[in-house]
Scaffold this motif. Structure first.
Motif, short mmCIF file in Angstrom:
data_model
loop_
_atom_site.label_atom_id
_atom_site.label_comp_id
_atom_site.label_asym_id
_atom_site.label_seq_id
_atom_site.Cartn_x
_atom_site.Cartn_y
_atom_site.Cartn_z
N ALA A 112 58.25 -57.05 19.23
CA ALA A 112 56.91 -56.37 19.13
C ALA A 112 56.45 -56.12 18.03
N TYR A 113 55.12 -56.12 17.78
CA TYR A 113 54.36 -55.70 16.71
C TYR A 113 54.50 -54.15 16.55
N ARG A 114 54.29 -53.70 15.53
CA ARG A 114 54.44 -51.99 15.31
C ARG A 114 55.81 -51.88 15.68
N SER A 115 56.84 -52.55 15.15
CA SER A 115 58.20 -52.38 15.26
C SER A 115 59.05 -52.54 13.76
N PHE A 116 60.27 -51.84 13.82
CA PHE A 116 60.96 -52.04 12.44
C PHE A 116 62.51 -52.31 13.06
N HIS A 117 62.95 -53.41 12.43
CA HIS A 117 64.40 -53.94 12.79
C HIS A 117 65.28 -54.00 11.57
N GLY A 118 64.80 -53.65 10.38
CA GLY A 118 65.46 -53.74 9.10
C GLY A 118 64.66 -54.46 8.04
N ALA A 119 65.35 -54.50 6.78
CA ALA A 119 64.57 -55.04 5.59
C ALA A 119 65.37 -56.20 4.94
N THR A 120 66.51 -56.80 5.52
CA THR A 120 67.14 -57.89 5.35
C THR A 120 66.28 -59.07 6.06
N HIS A 121 66.26 -60.27 5.29
CA HIS A 121 65.48 -61.15 5.65
C HIS A 121 65.24 -61.63 7.22
N GLY A 122 66.56 -61.69 7.95
CA GLY A 122 66.24 -61.85 9.40
C GLY A 122 65.63 -60.80 10.06
N ALA A 123 66.16 -59.47 9.98
CA ALA A 123 65.68 -58.37 10.52
C ALA A 123 64.27 -58.00 10.13
N ALA A 124 63.68 -58.47 8.82
CA ALA A 124 62.43 -58.10 8.53
C ALA A 124 61.39 -59.39 9.31
N PRO A 140 62.14 -68.88 10.59
CA PRO A 140 61.30 -69.41 11.87
C PRO A 140 61.90 -69.07 13.01
N GLY A 141 61.05 -69.30 14.20
CA GLY A 141 61.47 -68.94 15.33
C GLY A 141 61.13 -67.45 16.17
N VAL A 142 60.46 -66.49 15.32
CA VAL A 142 60.38 -65.39 15.57
C VAL A 142 58.84 -65.40 16.10
N VAL A 143 58.60 -64.62 17.33
CA VAL A 143 57.12 -64.49 17.91
C VAL A 143 56.91 -63.07 18.16
N HIS A 144 55.92 -62.48 17.80
CA HIS A 144 55.34 -61.20 18.11
C HIS A 144 54.36 -61.16 19.01
N PHE A 145 54.43 -59.96 19.69
CA PHE A 145 53.66 -59.59 21.04
C PHE A 145 53.14 -58.22 20.74
N PHE A 146 52.41 -57.73 21.59
CA PHE A 146 51.71 -56.36 21.52
C PHE A 146 52.63 -55.60 22.54
N ALA A 147 52.97 -54.41 22.49
CA ALA A 147 53.58 -53.72 23.35
C ALA A 147 52.88 -52.35 23.73
N PRO A 148 53.06 -51.43 24.59
CA PRO A 148 52.07 -50.58 24.82
C PRO A 148 51.95 -49.18 23.80
N TYR A 149 50.89 -48.81 23.65
CA TYR A 149 50.72 -47.82 22.58
C TYR A 149 49.29 -46.90 23.15
N GLY A 193 60.37 -46.27 16.87
CA GLY A 193 60.73 -45.36 15.88
C GLY A 193 59.91 -44.92 14.89
N SER A 194 60.03 -45.35 13.59
CA SER A 194 59.36 -44.80 12.31
C SER A 194 57.86 -45.38 12.42
N ASN A 195 57.61 -46.33 13.34
CA ASN A 195 56.37 -46.69 13.56
C ASN A 195 55.36 -45.76 14.82
N GLY A 196 56.00 -44.69 14.94
CA GLY A 196 54.93 -43.55 15.47
C GLY A 196 55.71 -42.92 16.64
N VAL A 197 57.03 -43.04 17.04
CA VAL A 197 57.57 -42.38 17.99
C VAL A 197 56.72 -42.61 19.25
N ILE A 198 56.68 -43.89 19.63
CA ILE A 198 55.76 -44.05 21.01
C ILE A 198 56.60 -44.45 22.07
N VAL A 199 56.49 -43.52 23.17
CA VAL A 199 57.19 -43.57 24.46
C VAL A 199 56.46 -44.32 25.34
#
Length: 416
Positions: A112-124, A140-149, A193-199
């Motif tokens: 998802a966009y507005r997500s954080f999974h880590g700072a290493t190259h793959g997690a980033a 390569p190979g990672v595609v992002h999408f919008f989740a609810p907010y 998580g760190s991008n807003g505590v969005i439930v």
């Protein structure tokens, strides 16, 4: 005021070199779930250091086996699961990325966009916000999408039910254009998580699970922040009743006393590695000091009833934060368990953020942090959202002190 020079931590408090104390209202970076210097963890680390401080990951040792068994029992799968230990949450997500590609034979993954999974190259690369930019060009190979907010709907609706439905339709559309038969997994924080505590609105996680099942896609929950009682159960998977195929974890597993993370894989998938080499490894995987701390942490969580206590903290935080909803700088208060977010705006009508996304902290946010520290409160924020995630051991009077300080500081900042 510069950041204080910290020299000690105890319970919910941090102490600086001048003897001043600060309420840790965010558990560090949403990690110190048991509070600072929990005696059970201190003792476990000391005892382990005196007996076996390191062993190569290829060698067997007792605490690693005991913690792996305990985590498997804690996982949401009836058949159980297996765990691969890592030194951090970022590496857990890196390894999960390798696992899902290896298990499915597919290459693409969605996050998802507005997500954080880590700072290493793959997690980033999995990360859907500006902290991924320094790692670009990404793998390569990672595609992002919008989740609810719901507060800032990317789907142009004010109705939570419609927000969930439109988000699921959007995800289906992205998959259609990427070919679901080429997608190995969807990575998702069950609570942002760190991008807003969005439930997420009711029905969204269930819908993602159904989409994954229909297309043979694995579902990975990044529970680095939500795991170990933060939302009221061992994992958010249990709180929301949606079972993923893999869970990544860190932070609360050892209450951040020693760096420790890992990937939980349901048994039906994990047994595939009985005949196939595991495609990863770390020098510090299953480090004796770390797993000893993790085992002691699980014992403390269970003996002190701290997973369930997050439900009580949810109610206390809701009551304490309710008056803030009328403040002119507060756009929304939201959360689940001992995990609340306060979104700050310049104007409640336009929802203009108090501190812009993808930009350094605004003068107003800097002033807010400075004033909070002067009042003896540490509070973690990302962009314009304050993260209230106290230790699960926090006292209700301590929570009241912290929220009262926040109220006073918001009044001061709004007058600037």
């Amino acid at each position: 005021m510069d950041p204080p020079l910290l020299v000690r931590g105890e319970g919910s408090w941090l102490y600086d070199a001048e003897g001043r104390r600060y309420l840790d209202l965010s558990s560090g970076l949403v990690a110190v779930n048991l509070g600072h210097a929990h005696p059970r963890l201190v003792q476990a680390i000391a005892q382990q250091a005196a007996t076996l401080a390191y062993a190569a990951p290829s060698l067997f040792h007792d605490k690693r086996a005991l913690l792996a068994k305990a985590l498997s029992d804690l996982a949401p799968w009836p058949e159980g699961g297996r765990v691969f230990f890592t030194p951090s949450g970022a590496e857990a997500n890196e390894d999960a990325l390798k696992f899902v590609r290896h298990l499915t034979g597919r290459f693409k993954v969605l996050a998802a966009y507005r997500s954080f999974h880590g700072a290493t190259h793959g997690a980033a690369a999995l990360t859907g916000e500006n902290r991924r930019f320094p790692a670009e060009p990404a793998i390569p190979g990672v595609v992002h999408f919008f989740a609810p907010y719901p507060y800032r709907s990317p789907f142009y609706t004010q109705d939570p039910k419609e927000e969930a439905q439109r988000a699921l339709e959007h995800l289906e559309r992205v998959l259609l254009h990427e070919d679901p038969g080429r997608v190995a997994a969807i990575f998702l924080e069950p609570v942002v998580g760190s991008n807003g505590v969005i439930v997420y609105p009711e029905g969204y996680l269930e819908g993602v699970r159904e989409i994954c099942d229909r297309h043979g896609i694995l579902l990975v929950f990044d529970e680095v922040m939500t795991g170990f009682g933060r939302v009221g159960e061992a994992f958010a998977a249990q709180r929301f009743g949606v079972v993923p195929d893999l869970i990544t974890f860190a932070k609360g597993v050892a209450s951040a006393c020693v760096p420790l993370g890992g990937v939980l894989v349901r048994e039906g998938l994990a047994r595939r590695f009985d005949d196939t080499p595991l495609p990863t490894g770390h020098t510090y995987s299953g480090h004796p000091l770390a797993v000893a701390a993790g085992l002691a942490a699980l014992e403390a969580y269970q003996e002190e009833g701290l997973f369930a206590r997050a439900y009580r903290l949810e109610a206390v935080l809701r009551d304490l934060l309710k008056p803030l909803e009328a403040h002119p700088l507060v756009g929304e208060v939201r959360g689940v368990g001992a995990f609340s977010g306060v979104e700050l705006v310049r104007d409640c009508r336009t929802k203009e953020p108090l501190s812009p996304w993808h930009a350094p902290p605004s003068p107003a946010m800097k002033a807010l942090h400075k004033a909070l520290l002067e009042r003896g409160v540490y509070l973690f924020a990302k962009h314009n959202v304050l993260l209230l995630a106290p230790p699960l051991t926090v006292g209700e009077e301590e929570l009241a002190f912290g929220v009262e300080a926040l109220k006073r500081v918001l009044d001061e900042v709004s007058s600037l």
